[in-house]
Design a protein around this motif. Sequence first.
Motif, PDB file in Angstrom:
ATOM      1  N   GLU A  10     121.637 -87.404 107.619  1.00  0.00           N
ATOM      2  CA  GLU A  10     121.199 -86.406 106.345  1.00  0.00           C
ATOM      3  C   GLU A  10     122.027 -86.694 105.060  1.00  0.00           C
ATOM      4  O   GLU A  10     121.465 -86.491 104.114  1.00  0.00           O
ATOM      5  CB  GLU A  10     121.470 -84.871 106.787  1.00  0.00           C
ATOM      6  CG  GLU A  10     121.196 -83.969 105.860  1.00  0.00           C
ATOM      7  CD  GLU A  10     121.464 -82.403 106.212  1.00  0.00           C
ATOM      8  OE1 GLU A  10     121.322 -81.384 105.842  1.00  0.00           O
ATOM      9  OE2 GLU A  10     122.201 -82.486 107.259  1.00  0.00           O
ATOM     10  N   LYS A  11     123.440 -87.002 105.258  1.00  0.00           N
ATOM     11  CA  LYS A  11     124.264 -87.033 103.796  1.00  0.00           C
ATOM     12  C   LYS A  11     123.972 -88.389 103.338  1.00  0.00           C
ATOM     13  O   LYS A  11     124.505 -88.537 102.369  1.00  0.00           O
ATOM     14  CB  LYS A  11     125.644 -86.825 103.980  1.00  0.00           C
ATOM     15  CG  LYS A  11     125.770 -85.337 104.634  1.00  0.00           C
ATOM     16  CD  LYS A  11     127.133 -84.987 104.682  1.00  0.00           C
ATOM     17  CE  LYS A  11     127.349 -83.532 105.444  1.00  0.00           C
ATOM     18  NZ  LYS A  11     128.298 -82.901 105.847  1.00  0.00           N
ATOM     19  N   VAL A  19     114.002 -88.345  99.437  1.00  0.00           N
ATOM     20  CA  VAL A  19     113.996 -88.057 100.825  1.00  0.00           C
ATOM     21  C   VAL A  19     112.689 -87.687 101.304  1.00  0.00           C
ATOM     22  O   VAL A  19     111.676 -87.003 100.371  1.00  0.00           O
ATOM     23  CB  VAL A  19     114.621 -86.470 101.242  1.00  0.00           C
ATOM     24  CG1 VAL A  19     114.509 -86.053 102.481  1.00  0.00           C
ATOM     25  CG2 VAL A  19     116.164 -86.891 100.723  1.00  0.00           C
ATOM     26  N   ILE A  20     111.975 -88.177 102.170  1.00  0.00           N
ATOM     27  CA  ILE A  20     110.531 -88.212 102.356  1.00  0.00           C
ATOM     28  C   ILE A  20     110.046 -87.478 103.925  1.00  0.00           C
ATOM     29  O   ILE A  20     108.963 -88.004 104.158  1.00  0.00           O
ATOM     30  CB  ILE A  20     109.883 -89.457 102.258  1.00  0.00           C
ATOM     31  CG1 ILE A  20     110.457 -90.557 103.391  1.00  0.00           C
ATOM     32  CG2 ILE A  20     109.781 -90.513 101.065  1.00  0.00           C
ATOM     33  CD1 ILE A  20     110.062 -91.898 103.552  1.00  0.00           C
ATOM     34  N   GLY A  59     119.956 -86.967 118.719  1.00  0.00           N
ATOM     35  CA  GLY A  59     121.237 -87.220 119.431  1.00  0.00           C
ATOM     36  C   GLY A  59     122.350 -86.616 118.816  1.00  0.00           C
ATOM     37  O   GLY A  59     123.476 -87.324 118.795  1.00  0.00           O
ATOM     38  N   GLY A  60     122.009 -85.541 118.572  1.00  0.00           N
ATOM     39  CA  GLY A  60     123.132 -84.496 118.056  1.00  0.00           C
ATOM     40  C   GLY A  60     123.608 -84.673 116.602  1.00  0.00           C
ATOM     41  O   GLY A  60     124.842 -84.122 116.187  1.00  0.00           O
ATOM     42  N   ALA A  61     122.928 -85.713 115.711  1.00  0.00           N
ATOM     43  CA  ALA A  61     123.414 -85.755 114.541  1.00  0.00           C
ATOM     44  C   ALA A  61     121.959 -85.443 113.379  1.00  0.00           C
ATOM     45  O   ALA A  61     120.965 -85.633 114.025  1.00  0.00           O
ATOM     46  CB  ALA A  61     123.803 -87.049 114.103  1.00  0.00           C
ATOM     47  N   ASN A  62     122.168 -84.904 112.341  1.00  0.00           N
ATOM     48  CA  ASN A  62     120.885 -84.488 111.374  1.00  0.00           C
ATOM     49  C   ASN A  62     120.887 -85.799 110.659  1.00  0.00           C
ATOM     50  O   ASN A  62     121.632 -86.335 110.210  1.00  0.00           O
ATOM     51  CB  ASN A  62     121.514 -83.169 110.486  1.00  0.00           C
ATOM     52  CG  ASN A  62     121.633 -82.040 111.157  1.00  0.00           C
ATOM     53  OD1 ASN A  62     120.879 -81.683 112.094  1.00  0.00           O
ATOM     54  ND2 ASN A  62     122.287 -81.220 110.513  1.00  0.00           N
TER      55      ASN A  62
END
Length: 195
Positions: A156-157, A171-172, A179-182
């Motif tokens: 995300e970052k 961002v599309i 898996g536990g991450a955004n």
Amino acid sequence: MQTTTLSFTNLHNYGDLFANMLRARHETFIQQAKWDLPQADGMEYDQYDTPASRWIAVHEFGEVLAGIRLTPTTTKCGIYSYMIRDAQRGLLDSIPSDLLFEEAPVAPHVWESSRIFVSHRVPAKIRMRVQMNLINEMTLSARALGATSVIGLIPEKGPRWGRRVGLDIDVIGRVMDIGGANNACIRINLSNKLH
């Protein structure tokens, strides 16, 4: 430090580099991130590692420090095309099918980046240099392949970091837990900065 773009047509020129990149992917994605991915002989691979793809490796003294896979959005291999599109089509259980705001592109000027990594072994003092080499080679290679944009599924970052290093990123897709991450899908516009 060297940065190399590999293809099935030039692998023979680089000794163990391709195998070492798949070993580094194994360490990054299977050992470190605990992803359930195909593996053999300590190497990670999947259905998108085909002759249609290209692989970018940042390496030094035989050790792969970072890597990216580029795949054309026009490719087909059996029921598969490229990761983001196949997820949207419901072919990948590990990625939600509503990952994009629009239909996944299929066009010769759009390529997908995937399996992006920087090894956890890379010291903090050279990490930015390694990342810059990786992104620079990805941009040069994608343009040489006729791409005007590259899409990818990244943390995300990532877009904020990408803009800091001069990438034109949109961002599309929605932010989603994988898996536990955004993560979110992005598009890198390559047509604005041609040098």
